[in-house]
Design a protein around this motif. Sequence first.
Motif: not given
Length: 115
Positions: A64, A67, A73, A76
């Motif tokens: 997180s 990100c 990303l 994820v």
Amino acid sequence: MNITGEQKLLAILAHLAYLLGGLGFIIAPLVILLLRKEDPFVYHHAKQALVAHLAILAASFITSLLCLILVGLLLVPVVGLLWLVLLITSVIAAVKAADGQFYEYPLIQRLVSKL
């Protein structure tokens, strides 16, 4: 070793605590661990579940944060896969606990042994 129904239930609850939602997946195994230190069966299962749940929480938290700088990303899907592995292994652990057997989560035994 004769495992009682209560011991099995507590061990299963520790493994499947993520079904409680929120931080229940950390709090439930921690409480079980602290309250049943003298019970080797329940303690083993609660410790395994707690470390596995803390590991997935840490991986999710780090992803997180990453990100925020877009690097995360790419991670994820990896974290999603880790959650799927946790789901599968915790169901296996719950079945083993219901059968009165011990279970060790894969990949985290070095962490578990330090606890």
